[in-house]
Every structure is written in structure tokens, then in C-alpha cells.
Design a protein around this motif. Sequence first.
Motif, mmCIF file in Angstrom:
data_model
loop_
_atom_site.group_PDB
_atom_site.id
_atom_site.type_symbol
_atom_site.label_atom_id
_atom_site.label_comp_id
_atom_site.label_asym_id
_atom_site.label_seq_id
_atom_site.Cartn_x
_atom_site.Cartn_y
_atom_site.Cartn_z
ATOM 1 N N VAL A 70 0.466 -27.568 -6.515
ATOM 2 C CA VAL A 70 -0.938 -27.323 -6.154
ATOM 3 C C VAL A 70 -1.158 -25.844 -5.857
ATOM 4 O O VAL A 70 -2.117 -25.224 -6.349
ATOM 5 N N ALA A 71 -0.270 -25.248 -5.051
ATOM 6 C CA ALA A 71 -0.413 -23.829 -4.708
ATOM 7 C C ALA A 71 -0.286 -22.949 -5.943
ATOM 8 O O ALA A 71 -1.037 -21.978 -6.114
ATOM 9 N N THR A 72 0.644 -23.288 -6.823
ATOM 10 C CA THR A 72 0.865 -22.471 -8.019
ATOM 11 C C THR A 72 -0.313 -22.553 -8.979
ATOM 12 O O THR A 72 -0.764 -21.537 -9.521
ATOM 13 N N VAL A 73 -0.826 -23.759 -9.193
ATOM 14 C CA VAL A 73 -1.976 -23.918 -10.087
ATOM 15 C C VAL A 73 -3.204 -23.233 -9.501
ATOM 16 O O VAL A 73 -3.972 -22.575 -10.219
ATOM 17 N N LEU A 74 -3.401 -23.353 -8.191
ATOM 18 C CA LEU A 74 -4.546 -22.701 -7.542
ATOM 19 C C LEU A 74 -4.473 -21.189 -7.711
ATOM 20 O O LEU A 74 -5.472 -20.529 -8.040
ATOM 21 N N ALA A 75 -3.287 -20.629 -7.505
ATOM 22 C CA ALA A 75 -3.117 -19.184 -7.687
ATOM 23 C C ALA A 75 -3.362 -18.783 -9.138
ATOM 24 O O ALA A 75 -3.951 -17.733 -9.417
ATOM 25 N N ALA A 76 -2.928 -19.623 -10.073
ATOM 26 C CA ALA A 76 -3.125 -19.317 -11.495
ATOM 27 C C ALA A 76 -4.600 -19.362 -11.877
ATOM 28 O O ALA A 76 -5.056 -18.597 -12.736
ATOM 29 N N VAL A 77 -5.367 -20.246 -11.235
ATOM 30 C CA VAL A 77 -6.805 -20.341 -11.521
ATOM 31 C C VAL A 77 -7.554 -19.130 -10.971
ATOM 32 O O VAL A 77 -8.472 -18.598 -11.610
ATOM 33 N N VAL A 78 -7.155 -18.673 -9.787
ATOM 34 C CA VAL A 78 -7.858 -17.558 -9.145
ATOM 35 C C VAL A 78 -7.403 -16.212 -9.699
ATOM 36 O O VAL A 78 -8.182 -15.244 -9.726
ATOM 37 N N LEU A 87 -0.568 -9.833 -13.089
ATOM 38 C CA LEU A 87 -0.640 -10.914 -12.110
ATOM 39 C C LEU A 87 -0.912 -12.247 -12.797
ATOM 40 O O LEU A 87 -0.308 -13.276 -12.453
ATOM 41 N N VAL A 88 -1.809 -12.241 -13.776
ATOM 42 C CA VAL A 88 -2.107 -13.470 -14.516
ATOM 43 C C VAL A 88 -0.855 -13.969 -15.237
ATOM 44 O O VAL A 88 -0.535 -15.159 -15.218
ATOM 45 N N GLY A 89 -0.128 -13.041 -15.860
ATOM 46 C CA GLY A 89 1.097 -13.422 -16.560
ATOM 47 C C GLY A 89 2.155 -13.971 -15.622
ATOM 48 O O GLY A 89 2.822 -14.970 -15.929
ATOM 49 N N LEU A 90 2.302 -13.329 -14.457
ATOM 50 C CA LEU A 90 3.283 -13.796 -13.478
ATOM 51 C C LEU A 90 2.938 -15.194 -12.974
ATOM 52 O O LEU A 90 3.827 -16.029 -12.767
ATOM 53 N N GLN A 91 1.648 -15.457 -12.794
ATOM 54 C CA GLN A 91 1.251 -16.788 -12.340
ATOM 55 C C GLN A 91 1.469 -17.836 -13.423
ATOM 56 O O GLN A 91 1.772 -18.993 -13.131
ATOM 57 N N VAL A 93 3.981 -17.722 -15.529
ATOM 58 C CA VAL A 93 5.425 -17.982 -15.429
ATOM 59 C C VAL A 93 5.723 -18.861 -14.219
ATOM 60 O O VAL A 93 6.544 -19.784 -14.282
ATOM 61 N N ALA A 94 5.028 -18.586 -13.100
ATOM 62 C CA ALA A 94 5.234 -19.383 -11.887
ATOM 63 C C ALA A 94 4.873 -20.848 -12.123
ATOM 64 O O ALA A 94 5.543 -21.756 -11.613
ATOM 65 N N CYS A 95 3.827 -21.097 -12.900
ATOM 66 C CA CYS A 95 3.444 -22.478 -13.216
ATOM 67 C C CYS A 95 4.552 -23.185 -13.997
ATOM 68 O O CYS A 95 4.858 -24.361 -13.741
ATOM 69 N N LEU A 96 5.149 -22.479 -14.935
ATOM 70 C CA LEU A 96 6.238 -23.073 -15.715
ATOM 71 C C LEU A 96 7.443 -23.373 -14.826
ATOM 72 O O LEU A 96 8.090 -24.419 -14.965
ATOM 73 N N ILE A 97 7.749 -22.454 -13.901
ATOM 74 C CA ILE A 97 8.863 -22.680 -12.975
ATOM 75 C C ILE A 97 8.577 -23.887 -12.091
ATOM 76 O O ILE A 97 9.450 -24.730 -11.850
#
Length: 339
Positions: A70-78, A87-91, A93-97
Motif C-alpha cells: 500500500v505504501a509503495t503503490v501510494l508513493a508511486a501514484v504521488v 524519483l518516478v523510476g525509483l518508485q 522499481v520499489a513497486c517491483l521489489i
Amino acid sequence: MPGGNDEMKAPSTDGKAAAPLRWARARRVLFWAIVVELACFAFFLAILGIGERSRVALLALYAPRQPVLVATVLAAVVAPLTKRRLLVGLQGVACLIALFPVMGLHLGGARASEFPVRLASYNVFFGRLGRPALLDEIGAMQADIILLQATYSSMGERVKARFPDRSTHECDDFLLITRYPIVKVEEPPPLADGTPAKFVGYVLETDAGPLRVFNVHPFSPRQALFDDDQTNDNIRHREEQIAAVMAAVRRDDIPFVIAGDTNLPGLSATGRRYLGDLHDAFDDVGFGFGYTFPAKRPWMRIDRAFASDRIHFVDARVGKQGASDHRALFVEFEIDSHR
């Protein structure tokens, strides 16, 4: 025009004033989402590095992982609101992790097989959620081998009446139901300190030759999580129980399957240490997360199946919620009898 200046309205600044406010809120949401995300990732890295050596590591290992996603997807949306590509690219990657290593998502699928061996593993929770419904559920399983854990005392007799054409074996709280002849049963001795080994081994004569099957249920981590005095003993006993299973399977070269309520999630260091060189059914051919516990809203994949190189899994799936606090695991496999 008379009064014209008075009637002219100044351009509205509401939109301009609201934009910085919305951006400030978005930044706060992004900041805290990333904080939660990084904290969760740090916990899981600690699990990988430290293993099950403390209560904190155990809590991280057995805790629900949905907040991470939930936190990762929320960060990726914002993140796109920042207009910073890095930052968008890192998020991303974070979603995949979060989805794959942390949540345990698998994108495999069943493979074609003409005559697979079908095995079901089910922790039945001592029949506490309804014994008649549980027997009906087991009776509907289309499996050649059914391994049950946490059975109740009269279950063996009831199963024999329900499956008169099957071979059965009951030991402690383990029960085997199979259409194959049972050639041999291994009831292991206790561990060095008298603790039960918590597994039973069988040799079955299948259509493709002999097969060793191990029905396992090492200690639950509940005592370690909620009782300070039991933490170290509980962790040690669970590891020794898994080690005892592996010592048993290495005694000959007959192909084998280990299945049951392992009480070891995918990130478990104990699981990697002792079971890491085996084939994991869901890793090989599963699709989705494969969570089996708790049954109503599962977040852990602890009911698992492993096998030697001469076993080829062709399907792995999790059953629906039934009369237990676990969900059943169903796997299908082929036996390589040409070695």
C-alpha cells in the motif's frame, strides 16, 4: 463608464492559492509513504541478513506485508506530481521489489502432463471449525496423496470409513490418505532434548516407481512471538525439526516430496538454509501469491511443497477457505524414473 472600475472584478486567486496547498499535501503524503516503504524494506533486509534469531526479526517475518505494498503503490501514484523522472523510476522499481521479493508474487503457470501425481496438503486445525464439514471437504479432494496435519484423535477411523478403498496411516497428529500402497513408514525419534521431530516419512509404490513422502509440521512461532521465555527454544526447535527432516531425506536416492505446514514463509533464513536447494512447487509453477494462512484473509505462504531433482512439478494452487484456519495446498508432479 460610470462606476465601471467598481464593477470590474479582480482575477480570482483561489486556484493559484489552492495549487501550492495541494502540492504541499502531496509532498507530505509522498514523504510518509516513502518513510513507511523504506522502514518496511529495512525490516525485510534484516530478515534476510539476520534470520530468525530474535523476536523483532520474527515479527517482521510473520507480519502482514500488505502495508508495504500500500505504501509503495501510494508513493508511486504521488511521485509523478514531483515531475522528477528519477524519483518516478525509483518508485517503479520499489513497486517491483514490493510485489515480487517482499510479497512473493509468482507468475508461473501449470504445465501439461498426461499422468501427474496429485498431492494435497492441509493443516486441519484439529477439526475445531467443524468436523463434518472438514470430512466433506477432504472427501471432495481429487488427490492421489492427501497429507493432513494437526488432526484430531478420532479422525483416522472416520477417514477409513470415508475412504474404504484407500490406504491410510495415522501417527500423532499426522494422517496420510493415499490410493498407492504404503510400503514403509518412518516415525522419527525425538530430538536430542526429547522434543518431537514433528514429521512422518512414507515410502509409496506409485505407478512410476517408489516415492518417499514427508508430512511435516514443525513448531509454530506463536510461542516465540508472545512469550519471552520461549523465544530462543522455539526458534531452535523449529530449525532442528527441519534439519531432522533433511537428514531423513538424504538417506537414499529415492525421489522425494516434502509437504505440509512448514511454518516457514518464503523469506525465512531457516527455509533457505535447509530447503533452498530443493524445488519449491509454487516457485516453479504457481501463479499469484500462494498465501495459505490465515484462511479468511491470508497473508503468509507457510503451507508448502518441496521436492528433489527427480520430481517435476506441473501445477501448484491454493484451495478456497474451508473448515480450518489454513487453506489447503494442491500440487501435481511427475516422477523421473529413468535414473
